[in-house]
Design an enzyme around this catalytic site. Structure first.
Site, PDB file in Angstrom:
ATOM      1  N   GLN A 126      35.026  33.949  35.072  1.00  0.00           N
ATOM      2  CA  GLN A 126      35.230  34.690  36.325  1.00  0.00           C
ATOM      3  C   GLN A 126      33.985  35.468  36.764  1.00  0.00           C
ATOM      4  OE1 GLN A 126      38.921  36.741  36.008  1.00  0.00           O
ATOM      5  NE2 GLN A 126      39.424  36.344  38.147  1.00  0.00           N
ATOM      6  N   ASP A 129      31.545  33.376  38.716  1.00  0.00           N
ATOM      7  CA  ASP A 129      32.106  32.616  39.829  1.00  0.00           C
ATOM      8  C   ASP A 129      31.500  33.042  41.178  1.00  0.00           C
ATOM      9  OD1 ASP A 129      33.638  31.300  41.663  1.00  0.00           O
ATOM     10  OD2 ASP A 129      35.562  31.922  40.841  1.00  0.00           O
ATOM     11  N   SER A 132      33.855  33.049  44.344  1.00  0.00           N
ATOM     12  CA  SER A 132      34.677  34.240  44.556  1.00  0.00           C
ATOM     13  C   SER A 132      33.834  35.413  45.026  1.00  0.00           C
ATOM     14  CB  SER A 132      35.393  34.641  43.271  1.00  0.00           C
ATOM     15  OG  SER A 132      36.254  33.627  42.878  1.00  0.00           O
TER      16      SER A 132
END
Ligand code: NAD
Length: 373
Positions: A126, A129, A132
């Site tokens: 995450q 990423d 995002s």
């Protein structure tokens, strides 16, 4: 592998840099040797001097800098593979579904090409990423841009001179961008409706204080990576009809509906745009992958005869390059740190690692990724 080149972006429209001086300092302390191409941070608020103070050497051009570097960082795909050392690890967006020729050239040149868009969407990855980190800034900017263009204010105002009703915002597609768009519109005081084909989204919409528009399209769902499944033409038609009424009453419509690796669904047609209020603003954030809105144009604003404005919603993160660079830099730094071998004091390309396996597309002269072979 520890000699990093931080390239200067060559596309004039690009405002961001892949690494900010704070992270240069962090990576240098770990043992990486970083060279930054002069002017890399000029548009995002970081001077060459900032990079030097953080421990980077300076190169006068990408071409010059590439010599002897085993890791190359840049945001956009390279214009050519010329000058990139054989065996070098190259990290950038690659648009791999559309850039088969480039992938072939990178493989042939012996480059180890990482595609940022293919970094798996797992909890561990995450922090790497980029999709995002950049898309959430874009979702914020879409609302701010639309609000600035709208001939109305967003919040309710009760004054001795009269009462102003809150503006109505409709967000179609509630992924990373959509959630941030909802949150921003709510903070500015608007009444917000939202819709997504992934049923799991309803709770998230409600928790932000917005209303979820219920449309029964039969079987819908998401992939194991959290992406929407493609709708059938009949489902898209049904969705268009059901959404039309919400569009008509809205002052701002933000569309973010995308299907990974495929063309975006056309969700707002001419008939709906014709019935919208004069001055209403539609921001098409899927404009570069086919567009959710009929008549939207990449990087251009379209003012229709009935006064409805269609704004291009692509790459809006470039309008906030300081924060966008900071977040991108955090993503690159997390990647480099994850693959850093503390004993050898250098980066190791470990294909047993799920993250590397997911995003490394070429190696040893070949395209190695299953999806692009
Ligand atoms: P995306 O950019 O691919 O699409 C944007 C949104 O459009 C999605 O929510 C999608 O469901 C929606 N959409 C597609 N077709 C539509 C249609 N016809 N009508 C309305 N909406 C439609 O998606 P995204 O923003 O990248 O995120 C998708 C999901 O993945 C989100 O739930 C997000 O939270 C999740 N995610 C997880 C991780 C992680 O676990 N590391 C990282 C990023 C995102």
């Amino acid at each position: 592998m520890k000699k990093i080149l931080l390239c200067k972006e060559t596309d004039e429209r690009e405002t961001r840099t892949a690494l900010i001086p704070d992270d240069v300092k962090r990576l240098t302390a770990m043992g990486f040797e970083i060279t930054a191409v002069k002017g890399t941070g000029a548009k995002s608020g970081f001077s060459d001097e900032d990079y030097e103070k953080a421990g980077a050497k300076l190169a006068s051009s990408n071409e010059e800098g590439l010599k002897g570097k085993d890791i190359v960082l840049r945001i956009l795909k390279p214009e050519s593979v010329k000058g990139i050392e054989k065996g070098a690890l190259h990290l950038s967006y690659l648009d791999p579904f559309n850039e088969k020729k480039l992938l072939g050239e990178m493989a042939k040149a012996g480059i180890q090409a990482v595609s940022l868009e293919m970094i798996p969407r797992t909890t561990l990855a995450q922090k790497m990423d980029v999709q995002s980190s950049q898309t959430s800034l874009a979702g914020y900017t879409a609302v701010v841009n639309a609000a600035a263009r709208l001939p109305k204010i967003l919040p309710m105002m009760v004054t001795p001179s009269g009462t102003i009703n809150p503006a109505r915002v409709f967000v179609i597609g509630v992924g990373v961008a959509g959630l941030q768009a909802i949150a921003t519109a709510k903070r500015l005081g608007a009444r917000v409706d939202a819709f997504d084909t992934r049923p799991v989204v309803e709770e998230q919409v409600k928790s932000l204080g917005a209303s979820f528009v219920k449309i029964d399209l039969g079987e819908m769902g998401q992939t194991d990576q959290g992406y929407a499944k493609e709708l059938t033409p009949e489902q898209v038609k049904k969705q268009q009809e059901a959404q039309a009424k919400v569009c008509e009453r809205s002052d701002i419509v933000i569309t973010t509906a995308k299907v990974f690796g495929r063309k975006a669904p056309r969700l707002i047609g001419k008939d709906v745009l014709d019935r919208m209020k004069p001055g209403a603003v539609v921001v098409d954030m899927a404009v570069s992958t086919g567009g959710n809105v009929e008549g939207s144009k990449l990087y251009e604003e379209v003012v229709r005869d009935n006064g409805v404005i269609i704004m291009s919603g692509d790459m809006l993160e470039r309008q906030v390059p300081y924060d966008a660079s900071k977040m991108l830099s955090g993503n690159f730094t997390a990647f480099l740190t994850h693959f850093y071998d503390k004993e050898k004091k250098e980066l190791a390309v470990n294909l047993d690692d799920e993250i590397m396996k997911g995003c490394l597309l070429t190696k040893d002269g070949e395209i190695i990724h299953e999806r692009f072979k």
